[in-house]
Design an enzyme around this catalytic site. Structure first.
Site, short mmCIF file in Angstrom:
data_model
loop_
_atom_site.label_atom_id
_atom_site.label_comp_id
_atom_site.label_asym_id
_atom_site.label_seq_id
_atom_site.Cartn_x
_atom_site.Cartn_y
_atom_site.Cartn_z
N CYS A 120 -26.73 26.88 -44.88
CA CYS A 120 -25.64 27.84 -44.79
C CYS A 120 -25.58 28.61 -46.09
O CYS A 120 -26.37 28.38 -47.00
CB CYS A 120 -24.31 27.13 -44.52
N CYS A 130 -20.12 32.67 -45.06
CA CYS A 130 -21.39 32.03 -44.66
C CYS A 130 -22.52 33.03 -44.45
O CYS A 130 -23.40 32.83 -43.62
CB CYS A 130 -21.16 31.20 -43.40
N LYS A 195 -19.41 24.99 -33.24
CA LYS A 195 -18.66 24.69 -34.45
C LYS A 195 -17.39 25.51 -34.45
O LYS A 195 -17.42 26.74 -34.42
CB LYS A 195 -19.51 25.01 -35.68
N ARG A 217 -12.88 32.16 -41.52
CA ARG A 217 -14.20 32.16 -40.86
C ARG A 217 -14.10 32.43 -39.35
O ARG A 217 -15.02 32.17 -38.60
CB ARG A 217 -14.87 30.80 -41.06
N LYS A 248 -18.55 20.15 -33.34
CA LYS A 248 -17.85 19.89 -34.60
C LYS A 248 -16.52 20.62 -34.62
O LYS A 248 -16.50 21.80 -34.27
CB LYS A 248 -18.75 20.40 -35.74
N SER A 274 -14.65 16.23 -42.66
CA SER A 274 -13.93 15.79 -43.85
C SER A 274 -12.45 15.51 -43.59
O SER A 274 -11.91 14.53 -44.09
CB SER A 274 -14.08 16.84 -44.95
N TYR A 313 -18.77 10.62 -42.95
CA TYR A 313 -18.60 10.10 -44.31
C TYR A 313 -18.34 8.60 -44.29
O TYR A 313 -18.35 7.95 -45.33
CB TYR A 313 -17.45 10.85 -45.00
C1 PBG Z 1 -20.75 25.02 -44.20
C2 PBG Z 1 -20.20 23.76 -43.65
C3 PBG Z 1 -18.86 23.36 -43.56
C4 PBG Z 1 -18.89 22.06 -43.06
C5 PBG Z 1 -20.20 21.73 -42.85
N1 PBG Z 1 -21.00 22.79 -43.19
C6 PBG Z 1 -17.62 24.05 -43.98
C7 PBG Z 1 -17.15 25.20 -43.23
O1 PBG Z 1 -17.72 25.64 -42.26
O2 PBG Z 1 -16.14 25.73 -43.67
C8 PBG Z 1 -17.67 21.19 -42.84
C9 PBG Z 1 -17.91 19.73 -42.93
C10 PBG Z 1 -16.70 18.89 -43.09
O3 PBG Z 1 -15.54 19.35 -43.06
O4 PBG Z 1 -16.90 17.69 -43.26
N2 PBG Z 1 -20.64 26.11 -43.36
#
Ligand code: PBG
Length: 329
Positions: A120, A130, A195, A217, A248, A274, A313
């Site tokens: 990314c 991104c 996503k 985003r 996701k 996360s 995680y």
């Molecule tokens: C990068 C990316 C993100 C995550 C994985 N790859 C952040 C986003 O899209 O803002 C999130 C992973 C997570 O929250 O654990 N584009």
């Protein structure tokens, strides 16, 4: 006289019987552990909103991989957070970039570790989006040019699988093309296909300093309200050559995971993100919930919904708990 003809409880009467009839089991071999890698030496900086997760410098990331492998984790997902960011995210394809340097070192220390690289630009761009921005908007096709460079660079430096997470249209096709042109026919792509634009990525953005400076985003990540659009995104990624597709975040989108599993014939990954991790950790630290049991229930539900692979995680915690319990969590 008792007229009950069905007694499902019979099969729940002992741990051994419950284990015999259990339909879903998570094992460490299902899991991928994300790692955040930063410049410097001997850096191990805890991410405040993700207790137990760190920003690692390359040297310590390599040591961590050795530990993870011993604990039973066979795959990591690498994110790099460079010091120097620019408009196009050019640090992502430099020969001496973080990803480019760390992969060979991990391979040397733990040759068996399966290394997935996140592809990314948000960690690499000064504006935190991104891809390439033009007039305040993400320029899809200009971003594809950078994606091609980053893909080739990851492949040339030894990535075992590449996972594009930017939700850029045509990304998987462009990647497959450049990989094949350069002899990397065997290198698989795991698309972050469905996503969602989600506040659950908040702690990740702290960890990787990649929050957008302006805006959000939503013009590229999906609206989580849309089920059919998620299936369309998955279909498009498969048509372009994705070997594995991802949904996701994971635990809020179990319905989507199931539909993807039932409608397509490629393996399904789910990212337990996360924010999902942070909430369990915070409540666990307060003594409000039993963290270990909640972890197990969460991962089991994601797998039951249809995920073959879970990026989490919790991977290390899970692997340690799994080993302690002799595989009978
Ligand atoms: C990068 C990316 C993100 C995550 C994985 N790859 C952040 C986003 O899209 O803002 C999130 C992973 C997570 O929250 O654990 N584009």
């Amino acid at each position: 006289m008792n007229y009950l003809s069905h007694r499902p409880r019979r099969l729940r009467s002992s741990p051994i019987l419950r284990s015999l009839v259990r339909e879903t089991r998570v094992t460490p071999s299902n899991l991928i552990m994300p790692l955040f890698i930063v410049p410097g030496d001997k850096v191990k900086l805890e991410i405040k909103s993700m207790p137990g997760q760190y920003n690692w410098s390359i040297d310590l990331a390599v040591e961590k991989c050795v530990e993870l492998y011993k604990a039973g984790i066979r795959s990591v997902l690498l994110f790099a957070i460079p010091d120097l960011k620019d408009d196009s995210g050019s640090a992502s394809w430099q020969k001496d970039g973080i990803i480019q340097r760390v992969i060979p070192l991990i391979k040397k220390a733990v040759p068996e570790m399966f290394i997935v690289t996140d592809l990314c630009f948000c960690e690499y761009t000064s504006h935190g989006h991104c891809g390439v921005m033009r007039d305040g908007k993400l320029d899809n096709d200009a971003t594809l040019e950078g994606i091609v460079k980053q893909t080739l660079s990851h492949a040339q430096h030894g990535a075992d699988m590449i996972a594009p997470s930017g939700m850029i249209d045509g990304c998987v096709g462009a990647m497959r093309h450049v990989l094949d042109e350069n002899g990397f026919h065997e290198l698989p792509i795991m698309g972050y296909s469905a996503k969602m634009a989600s506040a659950f990525y908040g702690p990740f953005r702290e960890a990787s300093q990649c929050a957008p400076q302006v805006g959000d985003r939503k013009s590229y990540q999906m609206d989580g309200a849309n089920r059919r659009e998620a299936l369309r995104e998955v279909q498009l990624d498969i048509e372009q050559g994705a070997d594995i597709v991802m949904v996701k975040p994971a635990s809020l989108f179990l319905d989507i995971i199931r539909e993807v599993k039932d409608n397509f014939l490629v393996p399904v990954a789910a990212y337990n993100v996360s924010g999902e991790y942070a909430m369990v950790k915070a409540a666990g630290a307060n003594g409000w919930i039993d963290e270990r049991k909640i972890m197990l229930e969460t991962l089991t539900s994601i797998k039951r919904a249809g995920a073959d692979i879970i990026i989490t995680y919790f991977a290390e915690d899970f692997a340690r708990a799994y080993a302690e319990s002799g595989g009978e969590l």
